[in-house]
Design a protein around this motif. Structure first.
Motif, PDB file in Angstrom:
ATOM      1  N   GLN A 179      32.156  54.134  40.941  1.00  0.00           N
ATOM      2  CA  GLN A 179      33.483  54.546  40.749  1.00  0.00           C
ATOM      3  C   GLN A 179      34.605  53.156  40.467  1.00  0.00           C
ATOM      4  O   GLN A 179      35.447  53.644  39.476  1.00  0.00           O
ATOM      5  CB  GLN A 179      33.964  54.821  42.274  1.00  0.00           C
ATOM      6  N   PRO A 180      34.218  51.963  40.931  1.00  0.00           N
ATOM      7  CA  PRO A 180      35.251  50.941  40.308  1.00  0.00           C
ATOM      8  C   PRO A 180      35.149  50.439  38.997  1.00  0.00           C
ATOM      9  O   PRO A 180      36.018  49.604  38.240  1.00  0.00           O
ATOM     10  CB  PRO A 180      35.027  49.802  41.329  1.00  0.00           C
ATOM     11  N   ALA A 181      34.050  50.852  38.193  1.00  0.00           N
ATOM     12  CA  ALA A 181      34.014  50.595  36.869  1.00  0.00           C
ATOM     13  C   ALA A 181      35.150  50.618  36.024  1.00  0.00           C
ATOM     14  O   ALA A 181      35.535  49.704  35.288  1.00  0.00           O
ATOM     15  CB  ALA A 181      32.732  51.245  36.171  1.00  0.00           C
ATOM     16  N   PRO A 182      35.927  51.950  35.811  1.00  0.00           N
ATOM     17  CA  PRO A 182      36.935  51.951  35.057  1.00  0.00           C
ATOM     18  C   PRO A 182      38.143  50.998  35.298  1.00  0.00           C
ATOM     19  O   PRO A 182      38.987  50.352  34.911  1.00  0.00           O
ATOM     20  CB  PRO A 182      37.436  53.230  35.058  1.00  0.00           C
ATOM     21  N   LEU A 183      38.355  50.699  37.106  1.00  0.00           N
ATOM     22  CA  LEU A 183      39.374  49.997  37.369  1.00  0.00           C
ATOM     23  C   LEU A 183      39.103  48.506  37.371  1.00  0.00           C
ATOM     24  O   LEU A 183      40.067  47.659  37.043  1.00  0.00           O
ATOM     25  CB  LEU A 183      39.794  50.434  38.793  1.00  0.00           C
ATOM     26  N   THR A 184      37.800  48.197  37.439  1.00  0.00           N
ATOM     27  CA  THR A 184      37.321  46.827  37.212  1.00  0.00           C
ATOM     28  C   THR A 184      37.589  46.583  35.679  1.00  0.00           C
ATOM     29  O   THR A 184      38.334  45.204  35.258  1.00  0.00           O
ATOM     30  CB  THR A 184      36.005  46.460  37.402  1.00  0.00           C
ATOM     31  N   LEU A 185      37.459  47.383  34.722  1.00  0.00           N
ATOM     32  CA  LEU A 185      37.719  47.185  33.409  1.00  0.00           C
ATOM     33  C   LEU A 185      39.342  46.918  33.035  1.00  0.00           C
ATOM     34  O   LEU A 185      39.766  46.040  32.468  1.00  0.00           O
ATOM     35  CB  LEU A 185      37.356  48.236  32.441  1.00  0.00           C
ATOM     36  N   ALA A 186      39.887  47.868  33.882  1.00  0.00           N
ATOM     37  CA  ALA A 186      41.401  47.716  33.646  1.00  0.00           C
ATOM     38  C   ALA A 186      42.046  46.413  34.252  1.00  0.00           C
ATOM     39  O   ALA A 186      43.098  45.732  33.859  1.00  0.00           O
ATOM     40  CB  ALA A 186      42.254  48.802  34.422  1.00  0.00           C
ATOM     41  N   ALA A 187      41.384  45.973  35.342  1.00  0.00           N
ATOM     42  CA  ALA A 187      41.706  44.631  36.011  1.00  0.00           C
ATOM     43  C   ALA A 187      41.492  43.535  35.129  1.00  0.00           C
ATOM     44  O   ALA A 187      42.479  42.412  35.126  1.00  0.00           O
ATOM     45  CB  ALA A 187      40.831  44.508  37.546  1.00  0.00           C
ATOM     46  N   THR A 188      40.437  43.545  34.484  1.00  0.00           N
ATOM     47  CA  THR A 188      40.078  42.499  33.541  1.00  0.00           C
ATOM     48  C   THR A 188      41.189  42.410  32.343  1.00  0.00           C
ATOM     49  O   THR A 188      41.564  41.547  31.860  1.00  0.00           O
ATOM     50  CB  THR A 188      38.546  42.724  32.732  1.00  0.00           C
ATOM     51  N   ALA A 189      41.283  43.698  31.675  1.00  0.00           N
ATOM     52  CA  ALA A 189      42.297  43.652  30.889  1.00  0.00           C
ATOM     53  C   ALA A 189      43.821  43.120  31.064  1.00  0.00           C
ATOM     54  O   ALA A 189      44.480  42.533  30.608  1.00  0.00           O
ATOM     55  CB  ALA A 189      42.427  44.992  30.355  1.00  0.00           C
ATOM     56  N   TYR A 190      44.087  43.209  32.488  1.00  0.00           N
ATOM     57  CA  TYR A 190      45.273  43.130  32.978  1.00  0.00           C
ATOM     58  C   TYR A 190      45.377  41.432  33.195  1.00  0.00           C
ATOM     59  O   TYR A 190      46.597  40.932  32.623  1.00  0.00           O
ATOM     60  CB  TYR A 190      45.596  43.546  34.591  1.00  0.00           C
ATOM     61  N   LEU A 191      44.326  40.968  33.596  1.00  0.00           N
ATOM     62  CA  LEU A 191      44.142  39.242  33.535  1.00  0.00           C
ATOM     63  C   LEU A 191      44.261  38.744  32.002  1.00  0.00           C
ATOM     64  O   LEU A 191      44.860  37.710  31.761  1.00  0.00           O
ATOM     65  CB  LEU A 191      43.075  38.784  34.250  1.00  0.00           C
ATOM     66  N   ALA A 192      43.524  39.635  31.089  1.00  0.00           N
ATOM     67  CA  ALA A 192      43.596  39.058  29.705  1.00  0.00           C
ATOM     68  C   ALA A 192      45.088  38.869  29.152  1.00  0.00           C
ATOM     69  O   ALA A 192      45.442  38.027  28.209  1.00  0.00           O
ATOM     70  CB  ALA A 192      42.794  39.951  29.029  1.00  0.00           C
ATOM     71  N   GLU A 193      46.053  39.996  29.772  1.00  0.00           N
ATOM     72  CA  GLU A 193      47.300  39.717  29.312  1.00  0.00           C
ATOM     73  C   GLU A 193      48.069  38.809  30.145  1.00  0.00           C
ATOM     74  O   GLU A 193      49.024  38.022  29.513  1.00  0.00           O
ATOM     75  CB  GLU A 193      47.838  40.888  29.063  1.00  0.00           C
ATOM     76  N   GLN A 194      47.968  38.987  31.466  1.00  0.00           N
ATOM     77  CA  GLN A 194      49.120  38.214  32.257  1.00  0.00           C
ATOM     78  C   GLN A 194      48.502  36.921  32.713  1.00  0.00           C
ATOM     79  O   GLN A 194      49.309  35.999  32.932  1.00  0.00           O
ATOM     80  CB  GLN A 194      49.175  39.108  33.623  1.00  0.00           C
ATOM     81  N   ASP A 195      47.107  36.718  32.876  1.00  0.00           N
ATOM     82  CA  ASP A 195      46.575  35.189  33.390  1.00  0.00           C
ATOM     83  C   ASP A 195      45.349  35.084  32.649  1.00  0.00           C
ATOM     84  O   ASP A 195      44.250  35.027  33.219  1.00  0.00           O
ATOM     85  CB  ASP A 195      46.438  35.306  34.798  1.00  0.00           C
ATOM     86  N   PRO A 196      45.409  34.716  31.261  1.00  0.00           N
ATOM     87  CA  PRO A 196      43.794  34.712  30.625  1.00  0.00           C
ATOM     88  C   PRO A 196      43.061  33.688  31.103  1.00  0.00           C
ATOM     89  O   PRO A 196      41.742  33.899  30.938  1.00  0.00           O
ATOM     90  CB  PRO A 196      44.400  34.075  29.264  1.00  0.00           C
TER      91      PRO A 196
END
Length: 426
Positions: A179-196
């Motif tokens: 279940q968390p696979a898509p949300l973990t992908l989104a969390a990683t992308a969020y960090l890529a933009e906000q806190d690389p």
């Protein structure tokens, strides 16, 4: 259905069955009855023992049961489960092997919030402890969280993952299960933009519904058939007076369990009938195969209503992750911004929950990631459970994931002669 009465009625039914089982066992076990052996009394005692244990386990959080670990020095080292980050709806815990030299691989295992506790990944944790420093997201049962703690939906879940990744630092390797696979992908992308600088080095997605429409299953069909109004009306209840979360709207664990078991009702009925027979003949034990499986399977937790409903609506119905339009805390996440995190997807060829095609869709979304940082694997003959906890995981997938981690760790841990980012399909 959104009444505390409904929740308390289910708990009363469970409690009554537990009491009936205990009463049957006690009554049939009177010493005086042993003077005249009677098969009916033996069956009654066996039925009572199995019934009491079954309904008791539904409200008990299983223990991790990982107390010691044998290291290369041949000694048993104590395993301390330490809370690294404590939050209302879930903690970040570390399995610290006392007296062992710190392992170079630091792994964050993201457990699903889909009805069962994080202890469902017990065997996964054990297998990774051999070579890794293991951290796990330990989600809490919503019935135990007071209403004053606020809401918890998929955006909050994603932000929790962001905070956990920040806490662990950039040398982390994240493994998300189901279940968390898509949300973990989104969390990683969020960090890529906000806190690389806080991004993990690798991301392993195992059997998750990144694009539910890529391959239909009973789960995706259900999501399409029912409306959000129907789900809210028939699946959501308020926690009753017995628990600290009284009044909180939840998708109750007992209701989830009834759905789980109805999918394979005949198989479960046969399993319990066979267990009663084994107890009668003295062939059962406290940790036999039946009890090991059902002690975990029957232990269910409530999900917050907002998490369940937002998952169905935004991940399955609207496909916000698959369409790359997911919004977190007012910010639209762009998965294409992931450029430095190596990503591998793992699927089971016979997975009937998250079918092959749903998880590998993550690689197409990572448009900013070089091909040599992408990999995929479809495990032949494996079902959903097998790809993260069964023989397929132990024999094939775990070594593959560790090789992928080593190939993209930037450190000296890579084992020579092993393929790095290979793509395999069944």
């Amino acid at each position: 259905m959104q009444y505390m009465m409904s929740y308390d009625l289910m708990e009363t039914y469970r409690n009554t069955n537990q009491w009936l089982g205990a009463s049957a066992l006690a009554m049939a076990s009177y010493p005086v009855f042993s003077m005249v052996p009677n098969p009916a009394l033996n069956w009654m005692a066996a039925w009572g023992e199995v019934t009491e244990r079954t309904f008791q386990r539904m409200v008990v959080k299983p223990d991790w049961g990982i107390r010691t670990f044998t290291c290369k020095d041949g000694k048993d080292h104590l395993v301390d489960i330490e809370t690294v980050v404590e939050r209302p709806f879930g903690d970040l815990v570390h399995f610290n092997v006392a007296g062992r030299e710190t392992r170079p691989r630091k792994v964050l295992l993201v457990a699903p919030m889909s009805g069962h506790y994080a202890t469902l990944l017990r065997s996964t944790v054990k297998s990774l402890l051999v070579d890794c420093e293991v951290y796990v997201t330990d989600w809490h049962n919503a019935r135990d969280i007071p209403v004053s703690a606020g809401k918890f939906d998929i955006e909050d879940y994603t932000l929790y993952l962001v905070d956990f990744m920040r806490e662990m630092g950039p040398d982390t390797h994240v493994i998300a299960v189901c279940q968390p696979a898509p949300l973990t992908l989104a969390a990683t992308a969020y960090l890529a933009e906000q806190d690389p600088d806080a991004q993990p080095r690798t991301l392993t997605l195992i059997g998750g519904p990144v694009d539910p429409d890529a391959a239909a299953t009973d789960v995706t069909d259900f999501g399409r058939r029912v409306t959000m109004g129907q789900l809210e009306r028939f699946m959501i209840q308020r926690v009753g007076f017995k628990y600290p979360g009284v009044g909180r709207k939840v998708y109750p664990g007992l209701l989830q369990l009834s759905s789980f078991m109805s999918m394979n009702a005949e198989r479960h009925a046969n399993a319990f009938s066979d267990q009663i027979s084994r107890v009668m003949r003295g062939l059962a034990s406290d940790h036999d195969a039946h009890n090991r499986f059902y002690d975990e399977y029957l232990a269910v937790m409530d999900m917050t209503a907002e998490f369940y409903l937002s998952t169905v609506e935004r991940v399955f119905k609207n496909r916000e992750i698959a369409r790359n339009v997911f919004v977190v805390d007012g910010h639209q996440v762009d998965i294409g911004k992931i450029t430095n995190v190596a990503v591998i997807t793992v699927e089971g060829a016979k997975d009937d929950i998250s079918a092959p095609g749903q998880c590998i869709a993550a690689l197409d979304l990572c448009t900013g990631l070089a091909d040599d940082k992408k990999a995929s694997h479809v495990e032949p003959g494996a079902g959903h459970y097998g790809i993260f906890a069964g023989r397929s995981w132990r024999d094939n997938i775990r070594p593959l994931v560790l090789d992928f981690i080593d190939a993209n760790s930037g450190g000296p841990t890579r084992r020579p002669g092993k393929a790095a980012n290979r793509n395999a399909a069944a």
